[in-house]
Design an enzyme around this catalytic site. Structure first.
Site, short mmCIF file in Angstrom:
data_model
loop_
_atom_site.label_atom_id
_atom_site.label_comp_id
_atom_site.label_asym_id
_atom_site.label_seq_id
_atom_site.Cartn_x
_atom_site.Cartn_y
_atom_site.Cartn_z
N ARG A 59 0.78 -1.28 0.08
CA ARG A 59 -0.05 0.01 0.05
C ARG A 59 0.87 1.37 0.01
NH1 ARG A 59 -5.09 0.81 2.01
NH2 ARG A 59 -4.56 3.09 1.29
N LYS A 60 2.29 1.37 0.09
CA LYS A 60 2.90 2.38 0.11
C LYS A 60 3.55 2.74 -1.20
CE LYS A 60 2.42 2.09 4.72
NZ LYS A 60 1.58 1.14 4.88
#
Length: 388
Positions: free
Chosen positions: A185-186
């Site tokens: 998700r980064k």
């Protein structure tokens, strides 16, 4: 094509054949655990953020845990942090036997309030843990001044902030311990993984010990030695290593980080321009000197918004658009109920309950961005039958 194949996701990692080839090549070397690629990734990440040292670990949670240890946080201590953050922020404090003391956040940035943080300082306070929420830098200077005045340690949870900058300096170079995440998700990803940056050599050396069982001589040194070496385990450590396969992917991701951030900022700018005249929402904003990587794009829905947040999320989903609620508040999770008695954090709770995170990733096609914007308008501007 089913609905899931047509779905615009909330996020996805930007991984290409270059990363796949890097992982493939590393596997064929036979060195798959922590080794030369990890060292290369650390050196390049340190250079990118402008610090002397970087220590790769298995994820950001383990980075935070080790940072607590080297900062001297332990049983009986208190650490001030936001409740409005993923629960790993508070968990890392609990891991060392300390108590997270939740303070309020600023509504415009979702980041810890220096004013409320100072109110929470007691004679038990050992450190302040700030979070650069959804990629927006916190007010580092205010917290550095606060930490120095009260003789506290300052630790940065920069899980979301790779590529962000504060007053012209990359996040990672502003304080003694800064922790990053490479979760999918980064902004950049190694599948999972983390990094700690520091300018203190004593921290660097101990972090390297702690991530590998407290082993005095690591595998690579023993492998390259021309004499027999026997290691000692000088303190109780952990198995928090990153693999060389992950690091090889990370090196390729790091090369693209500034470009990825620039592309994310273009999408965010398109959203901002489209939504700027909607007076029933509050958009993310950057103060002068603050540079966000827009790890997430969060909109706050004011009380006069035509539709409540959860209904809006459902209608977006019906149109094939994923969204997420506002950033969680840890004090309302079962694991933290009653940890400090009756906690009063109205701003944090309001932000969680009335914010929505919209899709943002690279490469997000123009028609996808347009579909999100058009759907947002169509849902909120649609005539509605009032019921009493």
């Amino acid at each position: 094509m089913d609905k899931r194949e047509r779905m615009i996701p909330i996020a996805k990692p930007y991984l290409t054949e270059e990363e796949a080839q890097a992982a493939y090549d590393t596997i064929l070397t036979g060195w798959t655990t922590q080794g030369p690629k990890v060292q290369e990734f650390e050196e390049k990440f340190a250079a990118y953020t402008g610090v002397k040292y970087a220590v790769a670990v298995s994820n950001c949670t383990t980075a935070l845990h080790l940072s607590m240890i080297v900062a001297g946080v332990g049983a009986g201590d208190e650490v001030i942090c936001p409740s409005m953050s993923y629960i790993a922020t508070a968990n890392a404090i609990k891991y060392v036997g300390a108590t997270p003391v939740f303070a309020e956040v600023q509504p415009e940035s979702y980041n810890l309030s220096p004013v409320d943080a100072e109110k929470k300082i007691t004679d038990k306070t050992k450190a302040i843990l700030i979070v650069h929420q959804i990629g927006m830098p916190a007010d580092i200077d205010a917290f550095k001044e606060l930490s120095e005045r009260y003789n506290l340690k300052l630790i940065e949870d920069a899980a979301c902030a790779a590529g962000s900058a504060y007053k012209g300096k990359k996040i990672g170079s502003n304080s003694e311990l800064v922790c990053f995440s490479f979760h999918p998700r980064k902004v950049i990803s190694t599948g999972d993984g983390g990094m700690i940056t520091t300018n203190r050599e004593d921290y660097y050396r101990r972090l390297k010990l702690l991530r590998q069982h407290g082993m005095s001589v690591n595998d690579r040194v023993r492998h390259e030695a021309n004499k027999v070496i026997f290691e000692d385990h000088v303190e109780v450590g952990y198995n928090y290593r990153m693999t060389d396969i992950q690091a090889a992917v990370g090196i390729k991701q790091l090369e693209k980080l500034d470009w990825i951030v620039s592309e994310r900022r273009k999408v965010a700018a398109t959203y901002n321009e489209a939504f700027k005249d909607l007076d029933f929402i509050r958009l993310p904003s950057e103060k002068e000197g603050y540079y966000s990587n827009y790890q997430s794009y969060s909109i706050y829905l004011k009380r006069d918004c035509p539709l409540d947040r959860n209904s809006l999320m459902q209608e977006l989903l019906d149109k094939g658009i994923a969204s997420r609620r506002g950033v969680m508040t840890s004090h309302r999770e079962t694991a933290y109920k009653n940890i400090q008695g009756n906690i009063n954090l109205p701003v944090s709770e309001d932000l969680q309950d009335n914010s929505i995170i919209l899709p943002l990733y690279v490469p997000m096609k123009e028609d996808e961005v347009t579909h999100v914007i058009d759907s947002f308008f169509n849902i909120l501007m649609a005539p509605r039958v009032l019921t009493y």
